[in-house]
Scaffold this motif. Structure first.
Motif, PDB file in Angstrom:
ATOM      1  N   GLY A  72       0.817  -1.206   0.000  1.00  0.00           N
ATOM      2  CA  GLY A  72       0.000   0.000   0.000  1.00  0.00           C
ATOM      3  C   GLY A  72       0.848   1.252   0.000  1.00  0.00           C
ATOM      4  N   SER A  73       0.183   2.374   0.139  1.00  0.00           N
ATOM      5  CA  SER A  73       0.873   3.649   0.223  1.00  0.00           C
ATOM      6  C   SER A  73       0.022   4.610   1.046  1.00  0.00           C
ATOM      7  CB  SER A  73       1.133   4.222  -1.162  1.00  0.00           C
ATOM      8  OG  SER A  73      -0.080   4.512  -1.810  1.00  0.00           O
ATOM      9  N   THR A  74       0.677   5.633   1.556  1.00  0.00           N
ATOM     10  CA  THR A  74       0.008   6.682   2.306  1.00  0.00           C
ATOM     11  C   THR A  74       0.214   7.989   1.564  1.00  0.00           C
ATOM     12  OG1 THR A  74       0.455   5.543   4.381  1.00  0.00           O
ATOM     13  CG2 THR A  74      -0.112   7.880   4.523  1.00  0.00           C
ATOM     14  N   THR A  75      -0.888   8.675   1.251  1.00  0.00           N
ATOM     15  CA  THR A  75      -0.818   9.957   0.559  1.00  0.00           C
ATOM     16  C   THR A  75      -1.198  11.053   1.545  1.00  0.00           C
ATOM     17  OG1 THR A  75      -1.461   8.902  -1.507  1.00  0.00           O
ATOM     18  CG2 THR A  75      -1.663  11.285  -1.400  1.00  0.00           C
ATOM     19  N   THR A  76      -0.366  12.078   1.637  1.00  0.00           N
ATOM     20  CA  THR A  76      -0.620  13.197   2.525  1.00  0.00           C
ATOM     21  C   THR A  76      -0.666  14.476   1.695  1.00  0.00           C
ATOM     22  OG1 THR A  76       0.579  12.079   4.289  1.00  0.00           O
ATOM     23  CG2 THR A  76       0.178  14.441   4.569  1.00  0.00           C
ATOM     24  N   THR A  77      -1.773  15.202   1.770  1.00  0.00           N
ATOM     25  CA  THR A  77      -1.906  16.491   1.104  1.00  0.00           C
ATOM     26  C   THR A  77      -1.794  17.579   2.161  1.00  0.00           C
ATOM     27  OG1 THR A  77      -3.410  15.510  -0.516  1.00  0.00           O
ATOM     28  CG2 THR A  77      -3.374  17.903  -0.384  1.00  0.00           C
ATOM     29  N   ARG A  78      -0.928  18.552   1.907  1.00  0.00           N
ATOM     30  CA  ARG A  78      -0.765  19.670   2.833  1.00  0.00           C
ATOM     31  C   ARG A  78      -1.562  20.864   2.317  1.00  0.00           C
ATOM     32  NH1 ARG A  78       3.850  17.360   2.099  1.00  0.00           N
ATOM     33  NH2 ARG A  78       4.730  18.926   0.718  1.00  0.00           N
ATOM     34  N   TYR A  79      -2.172  21.603   3.246  1.00  0.00           N
ATOM     35  CA  TYR A  79      -2.973  22.764   2.903  1.00  0.00           C
ATOM     36  C   TYR A  79      -2.470  23.995   3.639  1.00  0.00           C
ATOM     37  CZ  TYR A  79      -6.368  19.233   1.376  1.00  0.00           C
ATOM     38  OH  TYR A  79      -6.984  18.179   0.759  1.00  0.00           O
ATOM     39  N   GLU A  80      -2.488  25.139   2.959  1.00  0.00           N
ATOM     40  CA  GLU A  80      -2.269  26.432   3.600  1.00  0.00           C
ATOM     41  C   GLU A  80      -3.646  27.068   3.717  1.00  0.00           C
ATOM     42  OE1 GLU A  80       0.351  28.867   1.272  1.00  0.00           O
ATOM     43  OE2 GLU A  80       1.827  27.259   1.080  1.00  0.00           O
ATOM     44  N   ILE A  81      -4.145  27.201   4.937  1.00  0.00           N
ATOM     45  CA  ILE A  81      -5.484  27.732   5.150  1.00  0.00           C
ATOM     46  C   ILE A  81      -5.413  29.247   5.298  1.00  0.00           C
ATOM     47  CG2 ILE A  81      -7.488  27.727   6.681  1.00  0.00           C
ATOM     48  CD1 ILE A  81      -6.792  24.794   7.286  1.00  0.00           C
ATOM     49  N   SER A  82      -6.172  29.940   4.453  1.00  0.00           N
ATOM     50  CA  SER A  82      -6.199  31.404   4.478  1.00  0.00           C
ATOM     51  C   SER A  82      -7.389  31.931   5.261  1.00  0.00           C
ATOM     52  CB  SER A  82      -6.260  31.961   3.055  1.00  0.00           C
ATOM     53  OG  SER A  82      -5.169  31.517   2.302  1.00  0.00           O
ATOM     54  N   GLY A  83      -8.511  31.209   5.208  1.00  0.00           N
ATOM     55  CA  GLY A  83      -9.695  31.717   5.878  1.00  0.00           C
ATOM     56  C   GLY A  83     -10.745  30.654   6.113  1.00  0.00           C
ATOM     57  N   VAL A  84     -11.760  31.045   6.878  1.00  0.00           N
ATOM     58  CA  VAL A  84     -12.883  30.174   7.200  1.00  0.00           C
ATOM     59  C   VAL A  84     -14.125  30.792   6.570  1.00  0.00           C
ATOM     60  CG1 VAL A  84     -14.220  29.151   9.068  1.00  0.00           C
ATOM     61  CG2 VAL A  84     -11.784  29.565   9.380  1.00  0.00           C
ATOM     62  N   ALA A  85     -14.954  29.956   5.942  1.00  0.00           N
ATOM     63  CA  ALA A  85     -16.165  30.427   5.268  1.00  0.00           C
ATOM     64  C   ALA A  85     -17.359  29.613   5.744  1.00  0.00           C
ATOM     65  CB  ALA A  85     -16.001  30.293   3.753  1.00  0.00           C
ATOM     66  N   PRO A  86     -18.567  30.169   5.600  1.00  0.00           N
ATOM     67  CA  PRO A  86     -19.755  29.395   5.984  1.00  0.00           C
ATOM     68  C   PRO A  86     -19.963  28.207   5.050  1.00  0.00           C
ATOM     69  CG  PRO A  86     -20.341  31.683   5.433  1.00  0.00           C
ATOM     70  CD  PRO A  86     -18.893  31.524   5.175  1.00  0.00           C
ATOM     71  N   LEU A  87     -20.574  27.146   5.576  1.00  0.00           N
ATOM     72  CA  LEU A  87     -20.913  25.986   4.742  1.00  0.00           C
ATOM     73  C   LEU A  87     -21.864  26.425   3.635  1.00  0.00           C
ATOM     74  CD1 LEU A  87     -21.484  23.282   7.487  1.00  0.00           C
ATOM     75  CD2 LEU A  87     -19.610  23.357   5.850  1.00  0.00           C
ATOM     76  N   ARG A  88     -21.760  25.764   2.486  1.00  0.00           N
ATOM     77  CA  ARG A  88     -22.610  26.090   1.346  1.00  0.00           C
ATOM     78  C   ARG A  88     -23.419  24.857   0.979  1.00  0.00           C
ATOM     79  NH1 ARG A  88     -23.034  29.526  -3.286  1.00  0.00           N
ATOM     80  NH2 ARG A  88     -21.743  31.250  -2.621  1.00  0.00           N
ATOM     81  N   GLY A  89     -24.753  24.978   1.041  1.00  0.00           N
ATOM     82  CA  GLY A  89     -25.656  23.858   0.806  1.00  0.00           C
ATOM     83  C   GLY A  89     -25.466  23.190  -0.542  1.00  0.00           C
ATOM     84  N   SER A  90     -25.251  23.990  -1.600  1.00  0.00           N
ATOM     85  CA  SER A  90     -25.097  23.403  -2.934  1.00  0.00           C
ATOM     86  C   SER A  90     -23.858  22.521  -3.020  1.00  0.00           C
ATOM     87  CB  SER A  90     -25.047  24.501  -4.002  1.00  0.00           C
ATOM     88  OG  SER A  90     -23.942  25.360  -3.782  1.00  0.00           O
TER      89      SER A  90
END
Length: 167
Positions: A72-90
């Motif tokens: 198997g393998s392990t995949t790790t994605t790194r994120y740079e978070i800039s902000g928080v937004a409200p959830l969007r229903g669509s």
């Protein structure tokens, strides 16, 4: 219509990670804007399927690491978070539809159809059961590759492009 975004306070980001498909994952990513960022929703997942949306972020994928171990393998994605937004229903509905309806139908539908007629198909094929097994494997691989290609094309061309409106 722009999305309201509150700048991320920094520090430790949201909890992410899954073990055997159970945990927390970013899903429902929108199209990348000019800044290289997009919106993504963090989900509680089970067997890789989204269960409950938790929160939504304006972020940038900053890299991916793949570590192979055994079969198997392990995949790790790194994120740079800039902000928080409200959830969007669509986006929530679109993620549910894709993961719970579209992907299973496209991924498993043709295979189930083949297996429901396995006796007739193996009798009609030269090579019988061996040819049926090869056809099954090829159909499964083709379905998965097609699903990955459609998802990639969607993310690049069809996914909604959202613009941030900073608070």
């Amino acid at each position: 219509m722009p999305d309201r975004v509150t700048p991320f306070a920094g520090g430790r980001g949201p909890r992410l990670g899954t073990g055997n498909g159970f945990g927390w994952a970013m899903m429902g990513l929108t199209r990348v804007d000019e800044s290289g960022r997009c919106f993504a929703t963090r989900w509680v997942t089970a067997l890789g399927l989204p269960l409950v949306p938790l929160d939504r972020y304006y972020l940038k994928e900053s890299g991916m690491t793949v570590v192979s171990h055994g079969f198997g393998s392990t995949t790790t994605t790194r994120y740079e978070i800039s902000g928080v937004a409200p959830l969007r229903g669509s986006e929530i509905i679109r993620t549910y539809l894709y993961c719970w309806l579209f992907a299973p139908l496209l991924g498993a539908g043709p295979t189930i159809l083949l297996l429901s007629n396995a006796d007739d198909v193996s009798a009609a094929l030269p090579g019988g059961v061996i040819a049926l097994i090869v056809l099954f494997i090829l159909l499964l691989i083709t379905s998965i590759m097609l699903l990955v290609a459609i998802h990639g094309y969607y993310r690049k061309h069809w996914a909604p492009l959202r613009e941030p409106e900073w608070r």
